[in-house]
Design a protein around this motif. Structure first.
Motif, PDB file in Angstrom:
ATOM      1  N   ALA A  39      10.427  18.957  46.833  1.00  0.00           N
ATOM      2  CA  ALA A  39      10.819  18.737  45.430  1.00  0.00           C
ATOM      3  C   ALA A  39      10.776  20.065  44.676  1.00  0.00           C
ATOM      4  O   ALA A  39       9.959  20.247  43.785  1.00  0.00           O
ATOM      5  CB  ALA A  39       9.875  17.721  44.800  1.00  0.00           C
ATOM      6  N   PRO A  40      11.646  21.000  45.041  1.00  0.00           N
ATOM      7  CA  PRO A  40      11.519  22.339  44.458  1.00  0.00           C
ATOM      8  C   PRO A  40      11.761  22.325  42.956  1.00  0.00           C
ATOM      9  O   PRO A  40      12.648  21.635  42.475  1.00  0.00           O
ATOM     10  CB  PRO A  40      12.598  23.155  45.173  1.00  0.00           C
ATOM     11  N   GLY A  41      10.965  23.053  42.247  1.00  0.00           N
ATOM     12  CA  GLY A  41      11.189  23.207  40.820  1.00  0.00           C
ATOM     13  C   GLY A  41      10.637  22.071  39.984  1.00  0.00           C
ATOM     14  O   GLY A  41      10.562  22.181  38.770  1.00  0.00           O
ATOM     15  N   ALA A  42      10.279  20.947  40.631  1.00  0.00           N
ATOM     16  CA  ALA A  42       9.840  19.801  39.848  1.00  0.00           C
ATOM     17  C   ALA A  42       8.413  19.405  40.217  1.00  0.00           C
ATOM     18  O   ALA A  42       7.914  18.382  39.792  1.00  0.00           O
ATOM     19  CB  ALA A  42      10.774  18.620  40.102  1.00  0.00           C
ATOM     20  N   PHE A  43       7.778  20.225  41.020  1.00  0.00           N
ATOM     21  CA  PHE A  43       6.498  19.871  41.617  1.00  0.00           C
ATOM     22  C   PHE A  43       5.351  20.507  40.842  1.00  0.00           C
ATOM     23  O   PHE A  43       5.361  21.711  40.594  1.00  0.00           O
ATOM     24  CB  PHE A  43       6.514  20.384  43.059  1.00  0.00           C
ATOM     25  N   HIS A  44       4.384  19.688  40.472  1.00  0.00           N
ATOM     26  CA  HIS A  44       3.222  20.206  39.745  1.00  0.00           C
ATOM     27  C   HIS A  44       1.966  19.827  40.522  1.00  0.00           C
ATOM     28  O   HIS A  44       1.671  18.644  40.668  1.00  0.00           O
ATOM     29  CB  HIS A  44       3.154  19.613  38.333  1.00  0.00           C
ATOM     30  N   GLU A  45       1.277  20.821  40.993  1.00  0.00           N
ATOM     31  CA  GLU A  45       0.080  20.547  41.783  1.00  0.00           C
ATOM     32  C   GLU A  45      -1.122  20.432  40.848  1.00  0.00           C
ATOM     33  O   GLU A  45      -1.449  21.372  40.129  1.00  0.00           O
ATOM     34  CB  GLU A  45      -0.128  21.675  42.802  1.00  0.00           C
ATOM     35  N   ILE A  46      -1.745  19.238  40.837  1.00  0.00           N
ATOM     36  CA  ILE A  46      -2.872  18.991  39.934  1.00  0.00           C
ATOM     37  C   ILE A  46      -4.132  18.776  40.782  1.00  0.00           C
ATOM     38  O   ILE A  46      -4.188  17.830  41.572  1.00  0.00           O
ATOM     39  CB  ILE A  46      -2.643  17.715  39.070  1.00  0.00           C
ATOM     40  N   TYR A  47      -5.067  19.638  40.629  1.00  0.00           N
ATOM     41  CA  TYR A  47      -6.290  19.556  41.430  1.00  0.00           C
ATOM     42  C   TYR A  47      -7.323  18.710  40.682  1.00  0.00           C
ATOM     43  O   TYR A  47      -7.796  19.098  39.622  1.00  0.00           O
ATOM     44  CB  TYR A  47      -6.805  20.979  41.692  1.00  0.00           C
ATOM     45  N   ILE A  48      -7.618  17.532  41.220  1.00  0.00           N
ATOM     46  CA  ILE A  48      -8.642  16.676  40.632  1.00  0.00           C
ATOM     47  C   ILE A  48      -9.952  17.077  41.308  1.00  0.00           C
ATOM     48  O   ILE A  48     -10.200  16.745  42.469  1.00  0.00           O
ATOM     49  CB  ILE A  48      -8.335  15.175  40.865  1.00  0.00           C
ATOM     50  N   LYS A  49     -10.757  17.822  40.557  1.00  0.00           N
ATOM     51  CA  LYS A  49     -11.842  18.557  41.178  1.00  0.00           C
ATOM     52  C   LYS A  49     -13.209  17.902  40.975  1.00  0.00           C
ATOM     53  O   LYS A  49     -13.626  17.651  39.836  1.00  0.00           O
ATOM     54  CB  LYS A  49     -11.866  19.972  40.587  1.00  0.00           C
ATOM     55  N   ALA A  50     -13.850  17.618  42.108  1.00  0.00           N
ATOM     56  CA  ALA A  50     -15.245  17.169  42.087  1.00  0.00           C
ATOM     57  C   ALA A  50     -15.830  17.472  43.458  1.00  0.00           C
ATOM     58  O   ALA A  50     -15.145  17.336  44.474  1.00  0.00           O
ATOM     59  CB  ALA A  50     -15.321  15.658  41.802  1.00  0.00           C
ATOM     60  N   GLY A  51     -17.060  17.898  43.493  1.00  0.00           N
ATOM     61  CA  GLY A  51     -17.690  18.286  44.760  1.00  0.00           C
ATOM     62  C   GLY A  51     -17.972  17.087  45.646  1.00  0.00           C
ATOM     63  O   GLY A  51     -17.993  15.941  45.181  1.00  0.00           O
ATOM     64  N   VAL A  52     -18.191  17.353  46.936  1.00  0.00           N
ATOM     65  CA  VAL A  52     -18.454  16.273  47.899  1.00  0.00           C
ATOM     66  C   VAL A  52     -19.667  15.438  47.454  1.00  0.00           C
ATOM     67  O   VAL A  52     -19.639  14.211  47.497  1.00  0.00           O
ATOM     68  CB  VAL A  52     -18.748  16.835  49.309  1.00  0.00           C
ATOM     69  N   GLN A  53     -20.724  16.152  46.992  1.00  0.00           N
ATOM     70  CA  GLN A  53     -21.952  15.448  46.632  1.00  0.00           C
ATOM     71  C   GLN A  53     -21.694  14.417  45.534  1.00  0.00           C
ATOM     72  O   GLN A  53     -22.086  13.248  45.648  1.00  0.00           O
ATOM     73  CB  GLN A  53     -23.018  16.465  46.183  1.00  0.00           C
ATOM     74  N   VAL A  54     -20.970  14.858  44.493  1.00  0.00           N
ATOM     75  CA  VAL A  54     -20.659  13.963  43.375  1.00  0.00           C
ATOM     76  C   VAL A  54     -19.809  12.784  43.852  1.00  0.00           C
ATOM     77  O   VAL A  54     -20.077  11.620  43.525  1.00  0.00           O
ATOM     78  CB  VAL A  54     -19.932  14.745  42.256  1.00  0.00           C
ATOM     79  N   CYS A  55     -18.795  13.084  44.657  1.00  0.00           N
ATOM     80  CA  CYS A  55     -17.912  12.022  45.143  1.00  0.00           C
ATOM     81  C   CYS A  55     -18.693  11.015  45.998  1.00  0.00           C
ATOM     82  O   CYS A  55     -18.478   9.811  45.920  1.00  0.00           O
ATOM     83  CB  CYS A  55     -16.760  12.615  45.956  1.00  0.00           C
ATOM     84  N   GLU A  56     -19.590  11.575  46.813  1.00  0.00           N
ATOM     85  CA  GLU A  56     -20.364  10.708  47.695  1.00  0.00           C
ATOM     86  C   GLU A  56     -21.315   9.825  46.880  1.00  0.00           C
ATOM     87  O   GLU A  56     -21.525   8.659  47.201  1.00  0.00           O
ATOM     88  CB  GLU A  56     -21.135  11.558  48.714  1.00  0.00           C
ATOM     89  N   ASP A  57     -21.857  10.391  45.797  1.00  0.00           N
ATOM     90  CA  ASP A  57     -22.719   9.588  44.917  1.00  0.00           C
ATOM     91  C   ASP A  57     -21.925   8.464  44.248  1.00  0.00           C
ATOM     92  O   ASP A  57     -22.405   7.349  44.108  1.00  0.00           O
ATOM     93  CB  ASP A  57     -23.342  10.480  43.836  1.00  0.00           C
ATOM     94  N   ARG A  58     -20.663   8.819  43.850  1.00  0.00           N
ATOM     95  CA  ARG A  58     -19.834   7.780  43.221  1.00  0.00           C
ATOM     96  C   ARG A  58     -19.457   6.714  44.256  1.00  0.00           C
ATOM     97  O   ARG A  58     -19.598   5.529  44.031  1.00  0.00           O
ATOM     98  CB  ARG A  58     -18.528   8.390  42.685  1.00  0.00           C
ATOM     99  N   ASP A  59     -18.893   7.155  45.360  1.00  0.00           N
ATOM    100  CA  ASP A  59     -18.451   6.329  46.495  1.00  0.00           C
ATOM    101  C   ASP A  59     -17.975   4.943  46.093  1.00  0.00           C
ATOM    102  O   ASP A  59     -18.515   3.927  46.530  1.00  0.00           O
ATOM    103  CB  ASP A  59     -19.592   6.225  47.520  1.00  0.00           C
ATOM    104  N   PRO A  60     -16.901   4.872  45.241  1.00  0.00           N
ATOM    105  CA  PRO A  60     -16.482   3.584  44.671  1.00  0.00           C
ATOM    106  C   PRO A  60     -16.093   2.548  45.723  1.00  0.00           C
ATOM    107  O   PRO A  60     -16.261   1.351  45.522  1.00  0.00           O
ATOM    108  CB  PRO A  60     -15.286   3.960  43.801  1.00  0.00           C
ATOM    109  N   LYS A  61     -15.573   3.018  46.890  1.00  0.00           N
ATOM    110  CA  LYS A  61     -15.132   2.060  47.902  1.00  0.00           C
ATOM    111  C   LYS A  61     -16.114   1.971  49.075  1.00  0.00           C
ATOM    112  O   LYS A  61     -15.805   1.343  50.090  1.00  0.00           O
ATOM    113  CB  LYS A  61     -13.750   2.444  48.427  1.00  0.00           C
TER     114      LYS A  61
END
Lengths: 264, 623
Positions: free
Chosen positions: B537-559
């Motif tokens: 998708a040249p020219g129309a692509f926006h890379e958005i980094y949703i940033k959170a460390g492994v530890q935080v994600c693992e603590d959340r672990d919604p699923k």
């Protein structure tokens, strides 16, 4: 902009491009008028410094004045001087004509020091107007694994974009003075007051226009004994600069063959 | 005695071009002889060489220094030689005419301010005549003198000369190249080079030397906007010095200048030099060393400019000459250098190949060697360039593969920087613009990447809802609506993950093409896969980094997935036993570790506003 300023600026651009894109670098210093200008331009580009080793490939057959000049200014200009020796004449291709064979020692000396220092790029102060084969050169000129020049398939070079990457083991010759003429070298030497070996000035009706090994370099008839007189002579002369360099004239393609095998 | 020399500031570089064997080197050799510019003994040494070889004397031997060139009677590489006339000095550049050596012709011609175009009167205008003339245009060589050579072969008659002259004049006119003079010449015999030939008494125009003297030097770039590409930054002592060559315009100490593409601003505090009088200003052509009043992040490739800024874009339409033996294909990856900046580019479109004889454009799948084409270059790092008709030096790019130069290009019709990111070419009857007008916003892909549990899906859904409320077309692609159906044949091995991302990118592209803002929410752990998605998708692509460390994600672990992975119930789980490569240069970073969902959503909405809002270009405020 004065044309000398333009030449200077172009050379500075080339020196800085090489310094940024190629590592490690060395600069050939033959002690002649051209390589002195090249060193001077290097100090212009790097604000008084020469940020790489300066290499003198010593044939052992230079004029005594040249050795004295080298030792004096290497210290005076604070150069990191590296001297390379050349192998004996017996080891050189016997099919070459005598003067070319003698000159080829320098090629072998250069290869040896290149191997030792592992330079990825080396500056050489050659100019297009010196010699018709050099006129076909590139500013950044790739050399093969054995330093050979593929003169029939040189890279395209335009808009100030140069070949700066080469496979491991090969190297790039960089020619910051390629666009200068003999008379420009002298006018710039005068403007900047650059030290020069006095073999270039007339003694007993003769002077050297180009300096090489003692045994294969002849002086030309001239009464020019100051820089101004040299410049005046060059404005009217019709004698070629390297007329006194025997190696250029032995065979139709002697010089081309020398360069093909790695000569400057 | 610099003071006494003639107008030495005007050494005019002139290239000699034309079809192979039409007599370029011969013209040069004879011209040097006629103007008495050959060194002593040159002719004698050529004569001796000719005798040794038992061949004929040729004037071209003066220029053709390689043995192979003399053996084959063809110029292989370009060369330069000085010509002095009473008025000024010239640098004459010989260029090979054989198609095989076109790269050498360009190497020579790129340095020229004017050209002599040589045409054999019998053969007339041929392939390389067209190609060389066109390349002169591409290289911005403005003035051309046409030399109709070998007039002896037509008994010096006027009619054949006029025919060739008419043909070439109309061609050059179409190219918008200035051609003041067409001269009939027999180069070998010196007719009409320095004095008018008695054998062509019907011609009383300029000789070649007169025509050279009438050429004007290249236009000065000093009055144009400032462009100083940063070449390097030196820290030899406590000073931080920015070096480069001024390509156009001028500057002085005390000037406030900007950097493109960063948009940063600084004031010049000094011009550093060695062994020279103090300097407080500099102009086009000068290599300079600057000090600045503040510490900015400056790197090679940035352009220092004045108020008038270069265009900044990721997608650049260029006209290029392709020099490599292997054809240029759509999707090819290359390196392009514009002045001191280097970009990794993808060929995003081949718009047309140009027929150099008819000057027509036609569609093509690939670009063959020595062909001119219009293509779109896509780069992840922004280009800062000018268009060639505005400022040539900063519009010129050279293309490289690993080690070799493979082409040259000039930037054309640049869009304004705000419009350049989101537009697609489309073959539909409804244009991109019509869809934008109907929807009231532009389309594109917001590619969310981040660890499991970082908040991608939560934010994607919230953003979709927010945009929907505004009446915008938005749609989320995530694991739940893609993995279960379209990609149910795929697992979680590296290969399968790559294929998953490729398909998602293709679907996103289609949806974006239809006018949607597509939000994708996939871990997409590999940089290379995201790169590929960007290329899809040249020219129309926006890379958005949703940033959170492994530890935080693992603590959340919604699923509860981290827990399963830790127990070994699922394998190749990103962050646990499979890698995650964070984006090197995301378009936007959303730090969910330290910001609330509301704050993150606010940032996203504001980014979308900037990137996708449609502002009619002609709209004015009504009082």
């Amino acid at each position: 902009m004065h044309y000398l300023a333009r030449l200077e600026s172009e050379s500075i651009y080339i020196l800085r491009e090489a310094y940024r894109t190629i590592h490690p670098l060395g600069m050939l210093w033959s002690l002649g008028k051209d390589s002195n200008v090249m060193l001077w331009l290097t100090r212009k580009a790097f604000l008084g410094r020469v940020p790489f080793p300066v290499v003198h490939v010593d044939t052992g057959k230079k004029f005594p004045e040249m050795y004295a000049f080298r030792d004096r200014y290497a210290e005076h200009w604070n150069l990191n001087l590296v001297c390379g020796e050349c192998p004996p004449i017996e080891t050189i291709d016997p099919s070459l004509p005598p003067a070319a064979r003698s000159a080829a020692r320098k090629t072998e000396g250069l290869k040896a020091i290149m191997d030792k220092e592992a330079f990825a790029g080396v500056f050489a102060g050659i100019r297009r107007d010196e010699q018709a084969v050099r006129a076909k050169e590139r500013v950044f000129s790739p050399r093969g694994l054995n330093a050979e020049w593929d003169q029939h398939d040189q890279p395209a070079e335009f808009w100030g974009q140069y070949t700066t990457r080469m496979p491991q083991g090969s190297h790039i010759r960089i020619h910051p003075l390629l666009h200068w003429r003999e008379i420009d070298i002298w006018r710039y030497t005068k403007r900047e007051n650059i030290p020069i070996i006095d073999l270039y000035f007339s003694r007993n009706g003769y002077r050297y226009r180009s300096l090489g090994d003692q045994d294969i370099t002849e002086p030309v008839k001239s009464s020019a004994s100051t820089i101004d007189e040299v410049i005046a002579e060059l404005e009217t002369t019709k004698v070629a600069e390297r007329a006194g360099r025997a190696m250029d004239h032995e065979d139709e393609d002697a010089f081309e063959r020398l360069r093909q095998h790695g000569y400057m | 005695m610099i003071e006494n020399t003639k107008d030495t500031d005007l050494i005019l570089p002139v290239v000699v071009v034309g079809h192979v064997d039409h007599g370029k080197s011969t013209l040069l050799g004879r011209l040097l002889f006629e103007t008495d510019c050959l060194p002593e003994g040159k002719i004698d040494s050529i004569k001796a060489m000719v005798n040794r070889r038992s061949t004929q004397f040729e004037w071209s031997f003066v220029m053709d220094a390689f043995k192979a060139e003399r053996d084959q009677g063809v110029t292989i590489d370009t060369t330069q030689i000085e010509l002095r006339t009473q008025d000024r000095d010239y640098l004459l550049i010989d260029a090979p005419g054989h198609e095989q050596f076109l790269k050498n012709m360009i190497t020579g011609a790129a340095n020229a301010a004017a050209a002599l175009l040589v045409i054999d009167v019998v053969e007339g205008v041929r392939d390389q005549t067209h190609r060389h003339a066109y390349l002169l245009k591409l290289l911005s060589v403005q003035e051309v003198v046409v030399i109709v050579n070998k007039m002896d072969l037509v008994d010096h008659a006027q009619k054949p000369f006029e025919d060739v002259a008419r043909q070439i004049r109309s061609y050059l006119e179409e190219l918008d190249i200035q051609c003041q003079t067409v001269i009939p010449v027999t180069a070998r015999d010196g007719d009409n080079l320095v004095v008018l030939s008695e054998r062509m008494s019907w011609y009383r125009g300029s000789t070649v030397v007169k025509a050279l003297e009438a050429l004007s030097p290249a236009s000065l770039l000093i009055d144009k906007p400032l462009r100083l590409p940063v070449q390097d930054i030196y820290h030899f002592d406590s000073r931080r010095i920015v070096v480069g060559r001024i390509e156009s315009g001028r500057l002085k100490v005390g000037d406030e200048v900007s950097f493109s593409p960063t948009g940063k601003v600084a004031t010049i505090t000094g011009l550093e030099q060695w062994n020279a009088a103090r300097k407080i200003s500099a102009g086009a052509g000068e290599s300079v060393a600057l000090t600045l009043d503040r510490e900015l992040f400056i790197e090679r490739g940035q352009i220092i400019h004045s108020m008038n800024a270069p265009h900044v874009t990721h997608d650049l339409t260029v006209r290029l000459i392709w020099l490599a033996r292997t054809p240029l294909e759509l999707g090819a990856k290359l390196q392009v250098k514009f002045m001191t900046s280097t970009h990794q580019v993808t060929i995003a479109a081949i718009k047309a190949v140009i027929d150099l004889e008819e000057l027509t454009f036609s569609a093509a799948e690939r670009v063959q060697q020595n062909t001119v084409a219009e293509v779109v270059l896509h780069s992840r790092t922004p280009f800062a360039v000018d268009s060639v008709d505005e400022l040539a030096p900063t519009a010129r790019g050279v293309l490289f593969d690993t080690f070799n130069v493979v082409g040259g290009c000039v930037a054309l019709n640049l869009p304004t920087s705000s419009d350049s990111r989101n537009i697609y070419p489309t073959g539909h009857r409804i244009s991109v613009e019509q869809r934008v007008l109907a929807n009231g916003h532009k389309s594109g892909v917001l590619w969310f990447t981040g660890l499991s549990g970082s908040g991608k899906s939560t934010l994607a859904m919230a953003l979709e809802q927010e945009l929907f409320k505004r009446g915008w077309q938005a749609y989320v692609l995530d694991g739940d609506n893609v993995r279960d159906r379209l990609n149910r044949d795929l697992g979680f091995s590296p290969d399968d993950r790559s294929e998953n991302i490729r398909r998602v990118a293709e679907v996103a592209r289609l949806l974006a093409d239809s006018g949607n803002i597509v939000i994708t929410a996939f871990i997409s752990p590999y940089q290379v896969d995201r790169e590929r998605a960007r290329e899809i998708a040249p020219g129309a692509f926006h890379e958005i980094y949703i940033k959170a460390g492994v530890q935080v994600c693992e603590d959340r672990d919604p699923k509860g997935l981290y827990a399963k992975a830790r127990r070994g119930e699922i394998s190749e789980f990103t962050g646990v036993d499979a890698p995650y490569e964070a984006p090197e240069q995301a378009d936007l970073v959303i730090d969910t570790e330290n910001k609330s969902v509301e704050e993150c959503l606010e940032m996203l909405a504001s980014y979308v506003d900037d990137a996708f809002a449609y502002v009619p270009s002609g709209r004015k405020h009504v009082a």
